[in-house]
Design a protein around this motif. Structure first.
Motif, PDB file in Angstrom:
ATOM      1  N   LYS A  47      -1.234  38.132 -41.004  1.00  0.00           N
ATOM      2  CA  LYS A  47      -1.183  39.155 -39.962  1.00  0.00           C
ATOM      3  C   LYS A  47      -0.599  38.570 -38.675  1.00  0.00           C
ATOM      4  CE  LYS A  47      -5.101  40.766 -38.279  1.00  0.00           C
ATOM      5  NZ  LYS A  47      -6.330  41.581 -38.126  1.00  0.00           N
ATOM      6  N   SER A  48      -0.955  37.329 -38.346  1.00  0.00           N
ATOM      7  CA  SER A  48      -0.435  36.714 -37.116  1.00  0.00           C
ATOM      8  C   SER A  48       1.074  36.495 -37.197  1.00  0.00           C
ATOM      9  CB  SER A  48      -1.161  35.406 -36.816  1.00  0.00           C
ATOM     10  OG  SER A  48      -0.936  34.449 -37.828  1.00  0.00           O
ATOM     11  N   VAL A  49       1.590  36.162 -38.388  1.00  0.00           N
ATOM     12  CA  VAL A  49       3.035  35.998 -38.569  1.00  0.00           C
ATOM     13  C   VAL A  49       3.744  37.336 -38.374  1.00  0.00           C
ATOM     14  CG1 VAL A  49       4.821  35.521 -40.303  1.00  0.00           C
ATOM     15  CG2 VAL A  49       2.902  33.952 -40.019  1.00  0.00           C
ATOM     16  N   LEU A  50       3.188  38.396 -38.938  1.00  0.00           N
ATOM     17  CA  LEU A  50       3.794  39.719 -38.773  1.00  0.00           C
ATOM     18  C   LEU A  50       3.792  40.142 -37.308  1.00  0.00           C
ATOM     19  CD1 LEU A  50       5.080  42.170 -40.186  1.00  0.00           C
ATOM     20  CD2 LEU A  50       2.790  43.155 -40.311  1.00  0.00           C
ATOM     21  N   ILE A  51       2.700  39.905 -36.620  1.00  0.00           N
ATOM     22  CA  ILE A  51       2.616  40.258 -35.193  1.00  0.00           C
ATOM     23  C   ILE A  51       3.665  39.494 -34.393  1.00  0.00           C
ATOM     24  CG2 ILE A  51       1.176  40.081 -33.124  1.00  0.00           C
ATOM     25  CD1 ILE A  51      -1.249  40.658 -35.014  1.00  0.00           C
ATOM     26  N   LYS A  52       3.795  38.192 -34.654  1.00  0.00           N
ATOM     27  CA  LYS A  52       4.799  37.390 -33.946  1.00  0.00           C
ATOM     28  C   LYS A  52       6.206  37.921 -34.221  1.00  0.00           C
ATOM     29  CE  LYS A  52       2.095  33.182 -33.790  1.00  0.00           C
ATOM     30  NZ  LYS A  52       1.922  31.821 -34.338  1.00  0.00           N
ATOM     31  N   TRP A  53       6.467  38.318 -35.469  1.00  0.00           N
ATOM     32  CA  TRP A  53       7.783  38.865 -35.815  1.00  0.00           C
ATOM     33  C   TRP A  53       8.013  40.175 -35.065  1.00  0.00           C
ATOM     34  CZ3 TRP A  53       9.067  43.392 -38.516  1.00  0.00           C
ATOM     35  CH2 TRP A  53      10.416  43.515 -38.845  1.00  0.00           C
ATOM     36  N   ILE A  54       7.012  41.033 -35.025  1.00  0.00           N
ATOM     37  CA  ILE A  54       7.126  42.300 -34.307  1.00  0.00           C
ATOM     38  C   ILE A  54       7.421  42.062 -32.831  1.00  0.00           C
ATOM     39  CG2 ILE A  54       5.817  44.327 -33.500  1.00  0.00           C
ATOM     40  CD1 ILE A  54       4.373  44.240 -36.254  1.00  0.00           C
ATOM     41  N   GLU A  55       6.794  41.023 -32.278  1.00  0.00           N
ATOM     42  CA  GLU A  55       6.974  40.714 -30.861  1.00  0.00           C
ATOM     43  C   GLU A  55       8.260  39.946 -30.585  1.00  0.00           C
ATOM     44  OE1 GLU A  55       3.274  38.748 -29.978  1.00  0.00           O
ATOM     45  OE2 GLU A  55       2.237  40.662 -29.690  1.00  0.00           O
ATOM     46  N   GLY A  56       9.005  39.622 -31.632  1.00  0.00           N
ATOM     47  CA  GLY A  56      10.314  39.010 -31.449  1.00  0.00           C
ATOM     48  C   GLY A  56      10.340  37.499 -31.489  1.00  0.00           C
ATOM     49  N   GLU A  57       9.243  36.866 -31.866  1.00  0.00           N
ATOM     50  CA  GLU A  57       9.226  35.404 -31.951  1.00  0.00           C
ATOM     51  C   GLU A  57       9.937  34.956 -33.215  1.00  0.00           C
ATOM     52  OE1 GLU A  57       5.495  33.462 -31.218  1.00  0.00           O
ATOM     53  OE2 GLU A  57       4.834  35.101 -29.927  1.00  0.00           O
ATOM     54  N   LYS A  58      10.682  33.872 -33.096  1.00  0.00           N
ATOM     55  CA  LYS A  58      11.403  33.295 -34.233  1.00  0.00           C
ATOM     56  C   LYS A  58      10.444  32.471 -35.071  1.00  0.00           C
ATOM     57  CE  LYS A  58      15.502  34.652 -32.935  1.00  0.00           C
ATOM     58  NZ  LYS A  58      16.133  35.752 -33.539  1.00  0.00           N
ATOM     59  N   ASN A  59      10.656  32.489 -36.389  1.00  0.00           N
ATOM     60  CA  ASN A  59       9.844  31.694 -37.297  1.00  0.00           C
ATOM     61  C   ASN A  59      10.768  30.763 -38.052  1.00  0.00           C
ATOM     62  OD1 ASN A  59       8.101  30.576 -39.122  1.00  0.00           O
ATOM     63  ND2 ASN A  59       7.493  32.491 -40.069  1.00  0.00           N
ATOM     64  N   ASN A  60      10.625  29.470 -37.837  1.00  0.00           N
ATOM     65  CA  ASN A  60      11.489  28.493 -38.486  1.00  0.00           C
ATOM     66  C   ASN A  60      11.037  28.156 -39.900  1.00  0.00           C
ATOM     67  OD1 ASN A  60      13.089  28.292 -36.193  1.00  0.00           O
ATOM     68  ND2 ASN A  60      11.784  26.720 -35.292  1.00  0.00           N
ATOM     69  N   HIS A  61       9.940  28.742 -40.358  1.00  0.00           N
ATOM     70  CA  HIS A  61       9.408  28.414 -41.678  1.00  0.00           C
ATOM     71  C   HIS A  61       9.537  29.574 -42.645  1.00  0.00           C
ATOM     72  CE1 HIS A  61       7.880  24.755 -39.966  1.00  0.00           C
ATOM     73  NE2 HIS A  61       7.233  25.439 -39.058  1.00  0.00           N
TER      74      HIS A  61
END
Length: 63
Positions: A47-61
C-alpha cells in the motif's frame, strides 16, 4: 480512504483504489512503474508503494 485496505494489496484492491477497470489494473501492475511481488499467480503491491506512486515519487526497485 486507504485506511480501510490492508498493508499489502491485491490487483482488485488497486482497481478499486484507482477506480479503474480490471484490465487496466493488470496492465498497471505489469507496467514496471512500481514494485510488485509475485507469489505464484498472485500479484501483491505494498500500500505504501502504491501511495508513493500516486504521489509521484520514483521507485528505483520496480519489477
Amino acid at each position: 480512504m486507504l485506511d480501510n485496505y490492508p498493508d499489502v494489496l491485491n490487483v482488485s484492491d488497486v482497481q478499486r483504489v484507482l477506480g479503474i477497470g480490471r484490465k487496466q489494473a493488470y496492465e498497471l501492475v505489469h507496467s514496471g512503474n512500481f514494485h510488485v511481488i509475485n507469489i505464484g499467480k498472485r500479484i501483491k503491491v505494498s500500500k505504501s508503494v502504491l501511495i508513493k506512486w500516486i504521489e509521484g515519487e520514483k521507485n528505483n526497485h520496480a519489477n
